[in-house]
Design an enzyme around this catalytic site. Structure first.
Site, short mmCIF file in Angstrom:
data_model
loop_
_atom_site.label_atom_id
_atom_site.label_comp_id
_atom_site.label_asym_id
_atom_site.label_seq_id
_atom_site.Cartn_x
_atom_site.Cartn_y
_atom_site.Cartn_z
CG HIS A 93 -5.86 -2.57 0.35
ND1 HIS A 93 -5.16 -1.57 -0.51
CD2 HIS A 93 -5.79 -1.45 1.34
CE1 HIS A 93 -4.22 -1.54 -0.32
NE2 HIS A 93 -3.84 -1.28 0.90
CG ASP A 94 -7.24 -5.47 5.41
OD1 ASP A 94 -6.78 -4.79 5.68
OD2 ASP A 94 -8.16 -5.67 6.31
CB SER A 110 -0.97 0.14 1.25
OG SER A 110 -1.91 0.86 1.42
NE ARG A 162 -8.92 1.22 12.09
CZ ARG A 162 -7.39 0.51 11.62
NH1 ARG A 162 -7.36 1.04 10.36
NH2 ARG A 162 -7.46 -0.34 11.32
CG ASP A 165 -6.60 -3.88 -3.41
OD1 ASP A 165 -7.21 -2.79 -2.54
OD2 ASP A 165 -5.26 -3.60 -2.59
#
Lengths: 196, 392
Positions: free
Chosen positions: B360-361, B154, B224, B327
């Protein structure tokens, strides 16, 4: 035919000049590129969609781009390669014409190996009421990944129609060179071609 | 207790830099400190160093545990450790908390020498390139002339890319995972929502909330929450939470109908609120602004007329790019833009597109193919180390 390469790959390797920039489409485990890098000082990339084969390339020290070759070769700017190889995969492509055209655009020369559907054993199998199954075409009709089968003459016609000039051809039968009556006796054909 | 394959107990270290560091913005910062951790042993040839660059909310604690916090496992512990893909029996791995972050390096919470009070909003705005220059100074201080590899996911991948062009002679291999050559309008949009949530929180006090003894917790929570949504794929969210209703303590039987309120109704709401609350308890609001801005500003092609190929032309490293099919924050197409520019420059590059469900994680998780790709790549890095005086 040495080097432990598959016979059609060994033949292709002979055609690649030392120091060439090579793009190998559907490169599998990267054996051809690994050999060309080690023995002929070539540089290049493989293109491969399969996870296990991508890993095999990495382990062989071959740079690989994980991509479906039918997604187009737009990532490779023309003309960047001396040679673009497509070994034993053209029969699996959907857009066969487009793949061949793109090969000729990003590379100075294209090399294709393909199974020869015109091999004498195939009409014989059909006469006996069966779809052909052979070393180069090991699949049953219901599980084959092959979409576009061609005879030697069919393939040469297509190259001609795309304006591609054949600069070399070779034929193999179960890995051994075939000189006489290749259209019937060859199980594999290997062509090199360029634009114009 | 550290698990097998863990680097075990690690102790963060601290380095002070007195010489001013000129920043992209025109400002400069002097007398700053960076907190870092190292794992493994630097070989005699100093050729086996690997720098791990962190993303938005991580820091220097890449692997292992701290003596006083045995449950606080490093954020890339599955990647870095003895026998792991980045094998600390072979490599000397460095994790560094970036300037402006809030895990010990100098940042907005640190005292501003000019006033004696926390910098707050006066902390200079930083770029990815500024971080890389700061990391290079740390490498100088540690006696590392050239990294065997610089890696990150990232925002960390952007730093690895920036290394390859800012210090081409100092990085042999560049590993950029789940990254992009610049943010899209949508990416910037999400960042801006997060920043507005923080800035408009009445407890933000123009960034000087430290003086008021409060933190803009609500703003940080919302920031968040929106960030977290972009880290997950729709499929994984659907699988994990679906439309499941949150059971409240007052429910005597399993609830199957709505409550018809605006309180937590669905499990996903509960999960996002929990993540937001946890985050607002440890993350600095000014750092969140700074780091999202660094993301927004990253655009190496900008000074080259938008031509990424030109921007990457100085690079000399061998590259590994990895993306994940699900992602949507930094989709595979974003990595392919980088690959295309590297190919046009004739760089050695391998690109793996991992079919993982997590969005994405995924870059932080244990996908078998992903781990195998990283392991194989670092075998190649190890071969390079051995060819450069790195006998073990």
């Amino acid at each position: 035919m040495s080097n432990g390469l598959r016979p059609d790959l060994a033949l292709i390797a002979d055609w690649v000049a030392p120091g060439s920039q090579v793009l190998d489409l559907g490169c599998g485990d990267g054996a051809l590129l690994a050999y060309l890098q080690a023995a002929k000082g070539c540089r290049g990339y493989g293109v491969e969609i399969n996870d296990a084969q991508v890993l095999a390339c990495l382990r062989a020290g071959v740079d690989v781009i994980q991509q479906d070759i039918e997604a187009g070769l737009g990532m490779f700017h023309a003309p960047s390669f001396d040679v673009v190889v497509l070994s034993m995969a053209i029969q699996m492509t959907h857009q066969t014409e487009r793949v061949l055209r793109e090969m000729s655009e990003v590379g100075g020369e294209g090399i294709v190996s393909l199974p020869n559907f015109g091999h004498w054993s195939h009409p014989w199998a059909i006469l006996r009421g069966r779809m052909p199954v052979s070393r180069e075409l090991p699949y049953e009709w219901y599980n084959t990944p092959n979409l576009h089968m061609a005879t030697v003459r069919d393939f040469e016609d297509l190259l001609g129609r795309l304006g591609l000039t054949i600069t070399g051809r070779a034929f193999l039968s179960d890995g051994r060179p075939v000189r006489r009556a290749p259209a019937l006796r060859a199980t594999q054909a290997i062509y090199r071609f360029r634009r114009g | 207790m550290p698990l097998p394959g863990s680097v075990g107990v690690v102790t963060p270290q601290r380095m002070r830099f007195d010489a001013p560091l000129a920043l992209r913005s025109g400002a400069s910062i002097a007398g700053y400190e960076l907190v870092y951790e190292t794992y493994g042993t630097l070989n005699a040839a100093r050729s086996n160093a690997v720098l791990v660059c962190h993303a938005l909310n991580a820091g220097h604690h890449v692997a292992g545990v701290h003596r006083d916090a045995p449950d606080d496992i490093g954020w890339w512990d599955n990647m870095v450790g003895p026998g792991k893909p980045v094998d600390t029996d072979r490599f000397f791995v460095i994790g560094v908390n970036n300037l402006g972050s809030c895990f010990g390096s100098t940042g907005p919470m640190s005292p501003n020498p000019a006033t004696g009070k926390p910098y707050g909003p006066d902390f200079p705005v930083l770029t990815v390139e500024d971080w890389v220059h700061a990391q290079a100074r740390l490498a100088d201080a540690l006696g590392i002339e050239r990294f065997a590899a610089v890696m990150g996911g990232s925002l960390g991948g952007m730093q690895a890319l920036a290394w390859s062009t800012l210090y081409p002679a100092r990085i042999a291999h560049c590993v950029a995972v789940a990254t992009a050559p610049k943010l899209s309008a949508q990416n910037i949009g999400f960042n801006e929502v997060a920043r507005r949530a923080i800035i408009t929180d009445p407890d933000f006090h123009g960034g000087r909330f430290y003086d008021h003894g409060v933190v803009p917790a609500r703003g940080l929570q919302v920031a968040r929450m929106i960030g977290h949504i972009t880290y997950l794929s729709d499929d994984v969210m659907g699988e994990k939470f679906g439309r499941a209703l949150r059971q409240h303590a007052s429910d005597i039987v399993l609830r199957s109908d709505y409550r018809f309120t605006f309180d937590v109704e669905f499990e996903i709401e509960s999960y996002l609120r929990y993540q937001g609350e946890k985050f607002s308890g440890y993350f600095d609001a000014n750092t969140y602004l700074l780091i999202t801005r660094a993301l927004d500003y990253y655009d190496p092609a900008l000074q080259h007329g938008g031509d990424l190929t030109l921007a990457l032309a100085p690079a000399r490293a061998d590259f590994l790019l990895v993306s994940f099919t699900t992602d949507w924050r930094f989709a595979p197409g974003r990595s392919r833009e980088i690959v295309e520019a590297l190919l046009a420059n004739g760089r050695r590059v391998t690109y793996a597109e991992i079919d993982a469900p997590h969005g994405h994680d995924a870059f932080l998780l244990d996908d078998a193919q992903y781990m195998a790709v990283m392991r194989s790549w670092f075998e190649r890095v190890d071969a390079w180390v051995r060819a450069h005086g790195g006998g073990r």
